[in-house]
Design an enzyme around this catalytic site. Structure first.
Site, PDB file in Angstrom:
ATOM      1  CG  ASN A 277      54.630  79.812  74.416  1.00 25.18           C
ATOM      2  OD1 ASN A 277      55.680  80.220  74.384  1.00 25.18           O
ATOM      3  ND2 ASN A 277      54.243  78.548  74.203  1.00 25.18           N
TER       4      ASN A 277
ATOM      5  NE  ARG B 218      56.305  76.332  76.875  1.00 19.00           N
ATOM      6  CZ  ARG B 218      56.797  75.982  75.517  1.00 19.00           C
ATOM      7  NH1 ARG B 218      56.762  76.771  74.475  1.00 19.00           N
ATOM      8  NH2 ARG B 218      57.449  74.883  75.573  1.00 19.00           N
TER       9      ARG B 218
ATOM     10  CG  HIS C 102      57.249  68.846  76.188  1.00 19.85           C
ATOM     11  ND1 HIS C 102      57.558  67.677  75.389  1.00 19.85           N
ATOM     12  CD2 HIS C 102      57.015  69.818  75.426  1.00 19.85           C
ATOM     13  CE1 HIS C 102      57.969  68.007  74.340  1.00 19.85           C
ATOM     14  NE2 HIS C 102      57.489  69.307  74.092  1.00 19.85           N
TER      15      HIS C 102
ATOM     16  NE  ARG D 157      63.241  69.373  68.896  1.00 17.99           N
ATOM     17  CZ  ARG D 157      62.253  69.928  69.785  1.00 17.99           C
ATOM     18  NH1 ARG D 157      62.533  69.285  71.124  1.00 17.99           N
ATOM     19  NH2 ARG D 157      61.243  70.664  69.668  1.00 17.99           N
TER      20      ARG D 157
ATOM     21  CD  GLU E 200      52.494  72.949  76.851  1.00 20.10           C
ATOM     22  OE1 GLU E 200      52.023  72.790  75.794  1.00 20.10           O
ATOM     23  OE2 GLU E 200      53.648  72.995  76.976  1.00 20.10           O
TER      24      GLU E 200
END
Ligand code: AMP
Length: 392
Positions: free
Chosen positions: A7, A88, A177, A236, A379
């Site tokens: 990643n 990823r 996600h 955010r 993940e």
């Protein structure tokens, strides 16, 4: 067979090496501050973590050190043992609805989509190039955060803006996600003992999104064109009235870049509380009766409840709600508040069962209309599984 899961961020590179198909993690680590001063990396093997300070001018150097560490720790004797490397990638646009083997065409499409993920996609390409140079014989794959959401219908993924914005500029909902939502949904189906399920998966960490999943397929998700839609997050804003943007730009003279920065980096829990983006700090502020921390937590919880209610109706019921990621796995009080908000749906918390962090658990009472599970996300193992599929 050894499969490496990678990643790459703009200044970081995380990795896990798996023995597949056993899904055993042999070694893992993270390189930080790549291309910046004071760079370092940590490696974890057999439960022991070691941190080393080293110059990391670019991702290739980080990758070379990664390989040296595998050899030094006797995890790998020869590079040919690493059959596959899975990367990823945040934004796969409408091009990718599943994991793909890397080709020059795939790389150019990821590059083309960089304007939709300016921090992430170029970093992923840097990681892929570094891996290609250092381990040229491994099969490289790309696993997209957006792929799982490609099953959404047009009426769900389109925005009610001029249609040409979609045809000319690719403006639509892509979500994010996806790998995490898919992982916890698969695990929830195992726990429920069936595959024809209606699930609401809540990935709530620093970034946060919710998905509605029917029979293993995503039918809606809260993130949009970018990961700044839907829920209130650490920094955010999530869903806002779009006209706030030109209004504030006119009032303040802010540039597009500045307003983007404000909505992505200075909003959310941080913006409301004025204290922190981290749920732990917000919880500490609430203990001190900080009014804005209480407000931030309440707004955050309310948004999650609103999305669960919306997806409950859209799915036509729900077999399980799942909490995952940093807040979902660890915040006892935020989970409790969300479940309180779901009382009208007949969801009932088991307080004792909810007193847990980072572990798989059923946290609702036996009388609850819908079971709620904590399922820690993974993940990396999904990346390894998909990559193994192309290597076996
Ligand atoms: P993630 O992005 O999934 O790594 O989640 C990171 C976020 O999880 C942090 O910013 C915190 O807000 C939250 N978090 C992690 N541990 C805890 C905890 N023990 N209690 C409450 N929130 C936590």
């Amino acid at each position: 067979m050894k499969i490496l899961s990678v990643n790459a961020g703009s200044s970081s590179l995380k990795f896990q090496l798996y023995e597949m198909p056993e899904e055993k993690v042999l070694i893992s680590g993270v390189f930080e501050r790549i291309g910046i001063e004071n760079s370092f990396y940590t490696v974890k093997i057999n439960g022991e973590k070691v941190e080393k300070k080293v110059e990391l001018p670019n991702h290739k150097v980080a990758f070379q050190i990664l390989i040296d560490e595998l050899k030094e720790n006797n995890v790998v004797e020869d590079l040919s043992e690493i059959k596959g490397i899975g990367h990823r990638v945040v934004q796969g646009g409408a091009y990718f609805d599943k994991t793909e083997v890397v080709t020059e065409d795939v790389i150019s499409k990821i590059d083309e989509l960089s304007s939709l993920a300016p921090l992430h996609n170029p970093a992923a390409i840097t990681g892929i190039r570094a891996a290609q140079e250092v381990v040229p014989n491994a099969i490289q794959t790309v696993v997209f955060d957006t792929a799982f959401h490609q099953t959404m219908e047009e009426e769900t993924y389109l925005y009610a803006v001029p249609y040409e914005w979609y045809t000319k500029y690719k403006v639509r909902r892509y979500g994010a996600h996806g790998t995490s939502h898919k992982y916890v949904a698969l695990r929830a189906n195992e726990l429920l003992g069936k595959e024809d399920t209606k699930l609401i998966t809540c990935h709530i960490g620093n970034g946060a999104s919710i998905s509605a999943i029917k029979n293993g397929k995503c039918i809606n998700t809260s993130m949009g064109l970018t990961p700044n839609a839907g829920l209130i997050m650490g920094t955010r804003c999530g869903d806002i009235d779009a006209t706030i943007i030109p209004y504030i730009m006119e009032k303040t003279g802010m540039t597009p870049k500045e307003i983007d920065n404000a909505l992505n980096k200075q909003s959310g829990l941080l913006g409301i509380s004025g204290v922190s983006s981290d749920a732990r700090d917000i919880e500490a502020g609430i203990k001190d009766n900080n009014k804005r921390c209480i407000l931030a937590r309440n707004m955050y919880v309310k948004r999650v409840v609103e999305y669960i209610a919306k997806y409950y109706v859209e799915l036509g019921g729900c077999d399980a709600i799942i909490f995952t990621a940093g807040v979902g796995e660890n915040s006892i009080s935020i989970r409790e508040k969300i479940i309180e908000g779901l009382l009208p749906l007949g969801v009932e918390l088991d307080k004792e069962a909810n007193n847990v962090r980072g572990k798989e658990a059923l946290i609702t009472s036996k009388d609850s209309s819908i079971p709620v599970f904590i399922i820690p996300t993974d993940e990396e193992v999904m990346i390894a599984r998909d990559t193994y599929f192309f290597c076996k």
